[in-house]
Enzyme design. Structure first.
Site, PDB file in Angstrom:
ATOM      1  N   GLY A 174       0.830  -1.198   0.000  1.00 12.64           N
ATOM      2  CA  GLY A 174       0.000   0.000   0.000  1.00 12.64           C
ATOM      3  C   GLY A 174       0.862   1.244   0.000  1.00 12.64           C
ATOM      4  O   GLY A 174       2.028   1.204   0.410  1.00 12.64           O
ATOM      5  N   GLN A 203       3.187   9.916   1.246  1.00 16.21           N
ATOM      6  CA  GLN A 203       4.443   9.156   1.166  1.00 16.21           C
ATOM      7  C   GLN A 203       5.247   9.522  -0.079  1.00 16.21           C
ATOM      8  O   GLN A 203       6.453   9.279  -0.129  1.00 16.21           O
ATOM      9  CB  GLN A 203       4.169   7.653   1.187  1.00 16.21           C
ATOM     10  CG  GLN A 203       3.619   7.184   2.529  1.00 16.21           C
ATOM     11  CD  GLN A 203       3.434   5.686   2.539  1.00 16.21           C
ATOM     12  OE1 GLN A 203       2.428   5.175   2.068  1.00 16.21           O
ATOM     13  NE2 GLN A 203       4.427   4.970   3.037  1.00 16.21           N
ATOM     14  N   CYS A 242       6.084  -0.356   6.982  1.00 14.52           N
ATOM     15  CA  CYS A 242       5.695   0.810   6.193  1.00 14.52           C
ATOM     16  C   CYS A 242       6.852   1.207   5.295  1.00 14.52           C
ATOM     17  O   CYS A 242       7.998   1.220   5.751  1.00 14.52           O
ATOM     18  CB  CYS A 242       5.353   1.957   7.142  1.00 14.52           C
ATOM     19  SG  CYS A 242       4.927   3.489   6.312  1.00 14.52           S
ATOM     20  N   LEU A 243       6.574   1.518   4.044  1.00 17.79           N
ATOM     21  CA  LEU A 243       7.640   1.917   3.122  1.00 17.79           C
ATOM     22  C   LEU A 243       8.331   3.192   3.578  1.00 17.79           C
ATOM     23  O   LEU A 243       9.457   3.468   3.168  1.00 17.79           O
ATOM     24  CB  LEU A 243       7.081   2.088   1.706  1.00 17.79           C
ATOM     25  CG  LEU A 243       6.580   0.798   1.044  1.00 17.79           C
ATOM     26  CD1 LEU A 243       6.025   1.092  -0.335  1.00 17.79           C
ATOM     27  CD2 LEU A 243       7.679  -0.250   0.965  1.00 17.79           C
ATOM     28  N   HIS A 250      -4.084   1.277   7.789  1.00 15.29           N
ATOM     29  CA  HIS A 250      -2.733   1.848   7.785  1.00 15.29           C
ATOM     30  C   HIS A 250      -2.655   3.028   6.805  1.00 15.29           C
ATOM     31  O   HIS A 250      -2.148   4.097   7.144  1.00 15.29           O
ATOM     32  CB  HIS A 250      -1.742   0.738   7.401  1.00 15.29           C
ATOM     33  CG  HIS A 250      -0.315   1.168   7.265  1.00 15.29           C
ATOM     34  ND1 HIS A 250       0.696   0.641   8.037  1.00 15.29           N
ATOM     35  CD2 HIS A 250       0.277   2.051   6.426  1.00 15.29           C
ATOM     36  CE1 HIS A 250       1.846   1.208   7.686  1.00 15.29           C
ATOM     37  NE2 HIS A 250       1.617   2.067   6.702  1.00 15.29           N
ATOM     38  N   GLU A 251      -3.163   2.817   5.588  1.00 15.89           N
ATOM     39  CA  GLU A 251      -3.083   3.870   4.564  1.00 15.89           C
ATOM     40  C   GLU A 251      -3.983   5.057   4.920  1.00 15.89           C
ATOM     41  O   GLU A 251      -3.615   6.203   4.681  1.00 15.89           O
ATOM     42  CB  GLU A 251      -3.431   3.313   3.176  1.00 15.89           C
ATOM     43  CG  GLU A 251      -2.515   2.198   2.678  1.00 15.89           C
ATOM     44  CD  GLU A 251      -1.033   2.498   2.792  1.00 15.89           C
ATOM     45  OE1 GLU A 251      -0.629   3.671   2.692  1.00 15.89           O
ATOM     46  OE2 GLU A 251      -0.264   1.546   3.007  1.00 15.89           O
ATOM     47  N   HIS A 305      -2.285   7.398   7.194  1.00 15.94           N
ATOM     48  CA  HIS A 305      -1.326   8.277   6.507  1.00 15.94           C
ATOM     49  C   HIS A 305      -1.981   9.587   6.050  1.00 15.94           C
ATOM     50  O   HIS A 305      -1.319  10.626   5.985  1.00 15.94           O
ATOM     51  CB  HIS A 305      -0.760   7.591   5.257  1.00 15.94           C
ATOM     52  CG  HIS A 305       0.449   6.735   5.507  1.00 15.94           C
ATOM     53  ND1 HIS A 305       1.630   7.233   6.017  1.00 15.94           N
ATOM     54  CD2 HIS A 305       0.674   5.418   5.293  1.00 15.94           C
ATOM     55  CE1 HIS A 305       2.521   6.247   6.100  1.00 15.94           C
ATOM     56  NE2 HIS A 305       1.963   5.135   5.677  1.00 15.94           N
TER      57      HIS A 305
END
Ligand code: ZN
Length: 162
Positions: A46, A51, A89-90, A131-132, A135
């Protein structure tokens, strides 16, 4: 399409609120395409607008269930149950930590054609959506980690040892 630079923990942009999208312009479509490419390149499941430095309410998700989800202005309507799992997480490369998320959710969002849809999701997909969505409001999973944030390599070893 192009791979964009992923912002990492410590970048102020990751802590800001994102604005809703009112129309999918060619620029937004390009952003969505680039977000998928960036996410696949980084082996993520995701990715959210901030991000890649864009403070707009858009996320892309692919948890390998055969779907490529685009969620614009997503809103979680219902949650049920809970599951505690390692999450990453990226924007926090190389790290992982245990987070409790709802086991089941219902989300409402707009797709790339600005058509509204609702989706019910379980387990990993529910986790990815939560999670997204965090963000988009300046939230990072590191805020929710139970216990310590660990190195991915250490956890892989732990799991091998049982
Ligand atoms: Zn993330």
């Amino acid at each position: 399409m192009a791979v964009r630079q992923i912002r990492v923990l410590g970048d102020d942009l990751l802590r800001k609120n994102c604005k809703p999208i009112t129309a999918v312009t060619p620029r937004i479509q390009q952003l969505i395409d680039d977000m998928f490419e960036t996410m696949y390149e980084a082996n993520g499941v995701g990715l959210a607008g901030p991000q890649v430095g864009i403070l707009k309410q858009v996320v892309v998700i692919d948890v390998d269930d055969g779907n490529q989800y685009v969620m614009i202005n997503p809103e979680i309507l219902e949650t049920e149950g809970s599951l505690t799992e390692y999450e990453g997480c990226l924007s926090v490369p190389g790290k992982t930590g245990k987070v409790t998320r709802p086991a089941h959710i219902k989300v409402r969002a707009f797709d790339e054609n600005m058509e509204v849809f609702e989706l019910e999701a379980d387990d990993l997909l529910a986790r990815a959506i939560c999670h997204e969505c965090d963000h988009l409001h300046g939230g990072l999973y590191v805020d929710l980690v139970e216990g310590e944030l660990k190195d991915v390599e250490d956890v892989a070893e732990e799991e091998e040892e049982g």
